[in-house]
Design a protein around this motif. Structure first.
Motif: not given
Length: 141
Positions: A1-3, A67-71, A78-79
């Protein structure tokens, strides 16, 4: 996730928490309204809202670092917002349960006070209505 996404997540989450806290504060004050002790319902509402806000903001802070395992950054945002909304709903439900318990306890105290007041009134003895014919209290004779 960027800043930018991280800051957007924190801002949106904080806004949602603040909005829900305001709703709980005003609704809780009306829900707990006690005309005899208005300061008590206000204090209980503020304390409950403060606790709610601190807990949920702490959860937001913890979620923001996971850290979520989402692309993709947008999907992660959103997650994480979805998780925040679910936790916000659970925290709101718990807060409403606490407010309900406080209101029920206050009502029970008020009812007990009314019963005690009524029982003190019954210790005076029976009241006798006046005789219509003689304009005096009825006699037992």
């Amino acid at each position: 996730m960027d800043t930018d996404s991280y800051i957007a997540f924190l801002l949106v989450s904080a806004l949602l928490v603040t909005l829900d806290a305001v709703i709980i504060t005003f609704s809780g004050r009306k829900y707990l309204r006690d005309n005899e002790h208005p300061g008590v319902s206000l204090a209980a509402s503020w304390l409950t809202t403060t606790l709610f806000t601190l807990i949920v903001l702490g959860l937001v802070a913890l979620i923001s670092t996971t850290d979520l395992p989402v692309e993709g950054d947008l999907q992660k945002l959103v997650t994480k917002l979805g998780i925040v909304l679910l936790l916000l709903a659970v925290a709101h439900a718990i807060t409403m349960a606490v407010l309900t318990r406080l209101r029920d306890e206050e009502r029970q105290e008020h009812f007990a006070d009314e019963l005690a007041e009524q029982s003190r009134g019954h210790n005076r003895g029976p009241e006798v209505s006046r005789s219509i014919e003689r304009d005096e209290p009825y006699s037992a004779v």
